[in-house]
Design an enzyme around this catalytic site. Sequence first.
Site, PDB file in Angstrom:
ATOM      1  N   PHE A 199       0.618  -0.998  -0.148  1.00 32.22           N
ATOM      2  CA  PHE A 199      -0.275   0.245   0.319  1.00 32.22           C
ATOM      3  C   PHE A 199       1.098   0.889   0.114  1.00 32.22           C
ATOM      4  CE2 PHE A 199      -3.357  -2.893   0.920  1.00 32.22           C
ATOM      5  CZ  PHE A 199      -4.574  -2.385   0.369  1.00 32.22           C
TER       6      PHE A 199
ATOM      7  N   HIS B  95      13.625  -9.177   3.608  1.00 32.62           N
ATOM      8  CA  HIS B  95      13.088  -8.371   4.264  1.00 32.62           C
ATOM      9  C   HIS B  95      13.783  -9.087   5.168  1.00 32.62           C
ATOM     10  CE1 HIS B  95       9.742  -7.531   1.649  1.00 32.62           C
ATOM     11  NE2 HIS B  95       9.321  -6.651   2.388  1.00 32.62           N
TER      12      HIS B  95
ATOM     13  N   LYS C 105       9.347 -12.559   8.550  1.00 34.51           N
ATOM     14  CA  LYS C 105       8.531 -12.386   7.643  1.00 34.51           C
ATOM     15  C   LYS C 105       8.271 -13.644   7.696  1.00 34.51           C
ATOM     16  CE  LYS C 105       7.561 -10.388   3.271  1.00 34.51           C
ATOM     17  NZ  LYS C 105       6.055 -10.858   3.306  1.00 34.51           N
TER      18      LYS C 105
HETATM   19  N1  LIG Z   1       0.309  -5.160   1.877  1.00 35.08           N
HETATM   20  C1  LIG Z   1       0.802  -4.275   2.088  1.00 35.08           C
HETATM   21  O1  LIG Z   1       0.876  -3.049   2.276  1.00 35.08           O
HETATM   22  C2  LIG Z   1       1.890  -4.771   3.691  1.00 35.08           C
HETATM   23  C3  LIG Z   1       1.549  -6.044   4.046  1.00 35.08           C
HETATM   24  N2  LIG Z   1       2.203  -6.778   5.014  1.00 35.08           N
HETATM   25  C4  LIG Z   1       1.582  -7.637   5.136  1.00 35.08           C
HETATM   26  O2  LIG Z   1       1.162  -7.107   6.371  1.00 35.08           O
HETATM   27  C5  LIG Z   1       1.005  -9.090   7.063  1.00 35.08           C
HETATM   28  C6  LIG Z   1       1.631  -8.590   8.484  1.00 35.08           C
HETATM   29  O3  LIG Z   1       2.574  -8.113   8.998  1.00 35.08           O
HETATM   30  P1  LIG Z   1       2.863  -7.738   9.971  1.00 35.08           P
HETATM   31  O4  LIG Z   1       2.439  -6.959  10.638  1.00 35.08           O
HETATM   32  O5  LIG Z   1       4.649  -7.494   9.839  1.00 35.08           O
HETATM   33  O6  LIG Z   1       2.851  -9.139  10.931  1.00 35.08           O
HETATM   34  P2  LIG Z   1       2.801  -9.122  12.264  1.00 35.08           P
HETATM   35  O7  LIG Z   1       3.555 -10.862  13.002  1.00 35.08           O
HETATM   36  O8  LIG Z   1       3.817  -8.174  13.879  1.00 35.08           O
HETATM   37  O9  LIG Z   1       1.217  -9.065  13.284  1.00 35.08           O
HETATM   38  C7  LIG Z   1       0.437 -10.040  12.099  1.00 35.08           C
HETATM   39  C8  LIG Z   1      -0.299 -10.379  13.922  1.00 35.08           C
HETATM   40  O10 LIG Z   1      -1.435 -10.430  12.966  1.00 35.08           O
HETATM   41  C9  LIG Z   1      -2.246 -11.894  14.388  1.00 35.08           C
HETATM   42  N3  LIG Z   1      -3.336 -12.393  13.546  1.00 35.08           N
HETATM   43  C10 LIG Z   1      -2.958 -13.749  12.786  1.00 35.08           C
HETATM   44  N4  LIG Z   1      -4.240 -14.585  12.321  1.00 35.08           N
HETATM   45  C11 LIG Z   1      -5.078 -13.950  13.380  1.00 35.08           C
HETATM   46  C12 LIG Z   1      -6.302 -13.521  12.402  1.00 35.08           C
HETATM   47  N5  LIG Z   1      -6.509 -14.660  12.360  1.00 35.08           N
HETATM   48  N6  LIG Z   1      -6.778 -11.855  12.914  1.00 35.08           N
HETATM   49  C13 LIG Z   1      -6.288 -11.633  13.711  1.00 35.08           C
HETATM   50  N7  LIG Z   1      -5.202 -11.571  14.182  1.00 35.08           N
HETATM   51  C14 LIG Z   1      -3.748 -11.971  13.327  1.00 35.08           C
HETATM   52  C15 LIG Z   1      -0.884 -11.992  14.766  1.00 35.08           C
HETATM   53  O11 LIG Z   1      -1.522 -12.513  16.054  1.00 35.08           O
HETATM   54  C16 LIG Z   1       0.043 -11.323  14.493  1.00 35.08           C
HETATM   55  O12 LIG Z   1      -0.369  -9.981  15.967  1.00 35.08           O
HETATM   56  C17 LIG Z   1       2.176  -9.719   6.585  1.00 35.08           C
HETATM   57  O13 LIG Z   1       1.236 -10.333   5.543  1.00 35.08           O
HETATM   58  C18 LIG Z   1       2.972  -9.023   5.768  1.00 35.08           C
HETATM   59  O14 LIG Z   1       3.596  -9.210   4.599  1.00 35.08           O
HETATM   60  C19 LIG Z   1       3.088  -6.064   5.851  1.00 35.08           C
HETATM   61  C20 LIG Z   1       3.638  -4.641   5.375  1.00 35.08           C
HETATM   62  C21 LIG Z   1       2.900  -3.615   3.831  1.00 35.08           C
HETATM   63  O1  LIG Z   2       6.466  -8.283   5.645  1.00 34.59           O
HETATM   64  C1  LIG Z   2       6.365  -7.261   5.752  1.00 34.59           C
HETATM   65  O2  LIG Z   2       7.169  -6.838   5.900  1.00 34.59           O
HETATM   66  C2  LIG Z   2       5.919  -6.914   4.172  1.00 34.59           C
HETATM   67  N1  LIG Z   2       4.699  -7.546   3.311  1.00 34.59           N
HETATM   68  C3  LIG Z   2       4.848  -6.399   2.087  1.00 34.59           C
HETATM   69  C4  LIG Z   2       5.428  -8.201   0.889  1.00 34.59           C
HETATM   70  O3  LIG Z   2       5.075  -9.169   1.264  1.00 34.59           O
HETATM   71  O4  LIG Z   2       5.836  -7.964   0.058  1.00 34.59           O
HETATM   72  C5  LIG Z   2       4.639  -5.701   1.825  1.00 34.59           C
HETATM   73  C6  LIG Z   2       6.746  -5.098   2.732  1.00 34.59           C
HETATM   74  O5  LIG Z   2       7.284  -5.409   1.478  1.00 34.59           O
HETATM   75  C7  LIG Z   2       6.791  -5.264   4.054  1.00 34.59           C
END
Ligand SMILES: NC(=O)C1=CN([C@@H]2O[C@H](COP(=O)(O)OP(=O)(O)OC[C@H]3O[C@@H](n4cnc5c(N)ncnc54)[C@H](O)[C@@H]3O)[C@@H](O)[C@H]2O)C=CC1
Ligand SMILES: O=C(O)C1=N[C@H](C(=O)O)C[C@H](O)C1
Length: 249
Positions: free
Chosen positions: A106, A138, A142
């Site tokens: 995003f 990353h 991750k």
């Molecule tokens: N689309 C984007 O711009 C971005 C996407 N991401 C993605 O976001 C996701 C999370 O990333 P982070 O926050 O770094 O991970 P994180 O591990 O810090 O946080 C994820 C949280 O989700 C919780 N969780 C897991 N299953 C769940 C459920 N069914 N219901 C509610 N909570 C649940 C976990 O307990 C954990 O606290 C990853 O898949 C990552 O790749 C991360 C950054 C940017």
């Molecule tokens: O897990 C992350 O941290 C991130 N996940 C997203 C991805 O899988 O592309 C976006 C970003 O790069 C950070």
Amino acid sequence: MRIAIVGYGRMGRLIEEIALDRGHQVVSRIDPQAPGADFPIVNPQALEDVEGVIEFGLPEGMIENAQVYTEQNLLVVLGTTGWDGLKEKLFSLYEAGGALLYGSNFSVGANLLFALTKQAAHLIENIHEYDIMVHEYHHRHKKDSPSGTALSIAQVILENLSRKTELQTEALTHRAIRDEELHVSSTRGGAVPGTHTITLDSEADTIALTHTARSRKGFALGAVLGLEWLKNKPGVFHADQFFKDYLGL
Ligand SMILES: NC(=O)C1=CN([C@@H]2O[C@H](COP(=O)(O)OP(=O)(O)OC[C@H]3O[C@@H](n4cnc5c(N)ncnc54)[C@H](O)[C@@H]3O)[C@@H](O)[C@H]2O)C=CC1
Ligand SMILES: O=C(O)C1=N[C@H](C(=O)O)C[C@H](O)C1
């Protein structure tokens, strides 16, 4: 807007800060294990009076969560990556109600990179001496590889460069890469918020297009802006559609 944050991890906590800065109310934080969460699971009680949801969690439990969102006609931004196999099931749920905006990245910068990748692929369509490949770095926490963003970049290349027809994400320890394969590789370690490089390489030189996130702020801001954009738009939208409006891409 009255918002619920689902997945109160690295992204969820930052999204809360940005949502509050932009005048929204965060009325529910839902996470099975994160400190500071109000509810462990998504259910109607956890979503009482909620208008919009921002979910950055794990693919596990995503479908069950979406069942509750669509029953309550909620606006949902989904940033979780690594759920390609669940697409059909997820999208069909939104036929019953609600609105979904989903995307692998995003941040404004990554969406500019997608647009630049498309141009680069077009430019080398007839310049066969250039090969193209993708690498991402990353942080060590991750869970999915390649990143969702790297897979989105790969999709742009496969759609816009006719000589690349197959995605290759393996390490290729026993053979050379084939011309039609697009190699996407990943490195995990340290605290890297997310770095993606598209390399165009020839005998003469190398051109590299790199997006380096300095923090997670860009991702979190884009998710909140995306939720604002989703208001009064029922259906399923890819983040491309939001960035087309927001940036005129
Ligand atoms: N689309 C984007 O711009 C971005 C996407 N991401 C993605 O976001 C996701 C999370 O990333 P982070 O926050 O770094 O991970 P994180 O591990 O810090 O946080 C994820 C949280 O989700 C919780 N969780 C897991 N299953 C769940 C459920 N069914 N219901 C509610 N909570 C649940 C976990 O307990 C954990 O606290 C990853 O898949 C990552 O790749 C991360 C950054 C940017
Ligand atoms: O897990 C992350 O941290 C991130 N996940 C997203 C991805 O899988 O592309 C976006 C970003 O790069 C950070």
